[in-house]
Write an enzyme that holds these catalytic residues in place. Structure first.
Site, PDB file in Angstrom:
ATOM      1  CG  HIS A 158      -1.957  -0.848   1.220  1.00  0.00           C
ATOM      2  ND1 HIS A 158      -3.323  -0.383   1.229  1.00  0.00           N
ATOM      3  CD2 HIS A 158      -2.121  -2.219   1.307  1.00  0.00           C
ATOM      4  CE1 HIS A 158      -4.126  -1.603   1.163  1.00  0.00           C
ATOM      5  NE2 HIS A 158      -3.281  -2.728   1.391  1.00  0.00           N
ATOM      6  CD  GLU A 228      -0.258   1.476   4.550  1.00  0.00           C
ATOM      7  OE1 GLU A 228      -0.173   2.360   3.819  1.00  0.00           O
ATOM      8  OE2 GLU A 228      -1.483   0.563   4.939  1.00  0.00           O
TER       9      GLU A 228
END
Length: 269
Positions: A158, A228
């Site tokens: 992500h 992330e």
């Protein structure tokens, strides 16, 4: 992405370990593709072949998080390279990779949703075959994959719009809290812009339909993470106060795989 995969597919050196497949069609009729990367065994049912552990990596469920695709490119490029580390990974693992979980969103310029107007990373607990065909099919693939062999790792890539650095969200085993923290800790030692301190290990009810928690509850393996990458850059290490370039993001993908080598104590020759 398709051009990149086609280039790898046509490379004669990848024939024996790279396979491209269509998982399903999206709401708009686009192909959602997945890759299988592993060294070819003479007998796929032999003890040696079945002893290979499984690794599942996906990205781009949120179409606006294009930095996830650059990390994914780093994963794929390194894994299909002739390096001794990549060869060792292919010999010890079967990799299933979904480069883009939300092709419709990417093609149509959505930031977070699919064409049904829904955040697909909130549909993993009970996906609809009609409204969420990709998540439904990926979950089915992961179920059969985990029955076929022991799974060592699942990472969903992500981008993060607020925090700096690269970090992970993991789950928590109350009886063995360290079990879900070892892998990110190793990653922090190999990648100086990866922050173990920013990584979080919790399982809130609000997030129970995300891939991270839904698949953790279903598969029961400790190493299930959301990785992330900041939309900005790092506030630590040699890249401090610099924006992440595509090269840095690709390096993070490589470091993810190198962490797997260390975690599983794989000998590289």
């Amino acid at each position: 992405m398709q051009d990149d995969i086609s280039r790898i597919e046509k490379d004669a050196s990848t024939t024996n370990f790279f396979h491209r497949s269509t998982l399903t069609r999206t709401l708009a009729g686009n192909r959602c593709e997945y890759l299988t990367i592993t060294s070819k065994d003479r007998d796929p049912k032999s003890a040696k072949a079945m002893a290979k552990k499984g690794v599942f990596i996906s990205a781009r469920v949120h179409p606006g998080e294009s930095n996830a695709s650059w990390m994914m490119k780093g994963v794929i490029d390194f894994l299909t390279s002739p390096s001794p580390e990549a060869k060792a990974l292919r010999e010890h693992f079967v990799f299933k990779i979904v480069p883009i979980l939300n092709p419709d969103g990417v093609i149509n310029g959505n930031y977070r949703c699919s064409l049904s107007g829904q955040d697909l990373n909130r549909r993993w607990k009970n996906p609809s075959k009609i409204l969420h065909p990709v998540i439904f099919s990926v979950k089915k693939l992961m179920r059969s994959f985990s029955k076929e062999r022991e799974c060592a790792l699942y990472v969903d890539l992500h981008g993060h719009s607020r925090r700096k650095n690269i970090f992970m969200y993991g789950n928590n085993l109350k009886e063995q809290p360290h079990a879900t923290r070892v892998f990110p800790y190793i990653m922090s030692k190999l990648c100086d812009f990866f922050s173990f301190e920013q990584s979080r290990f919790s399982m809130s009810k609000y997030k129970e339909s995300t891939a991270r928690i839904a698949m953790f509850n279903e598969l029961g393996i400790p190493n299930i993470f959301t990785m992330e990458a900041s939309f900005c850059g790092a506030d630590r290490g040699k890249f401090k106060d610099q924006h992440f370039t595509t090269e840095y993001l690709m390096l993070a993908g490589r470091r993810l795989l190198e962490s797997l080598i260390v975690y599983c104590k794989i000998d590289v020759h």
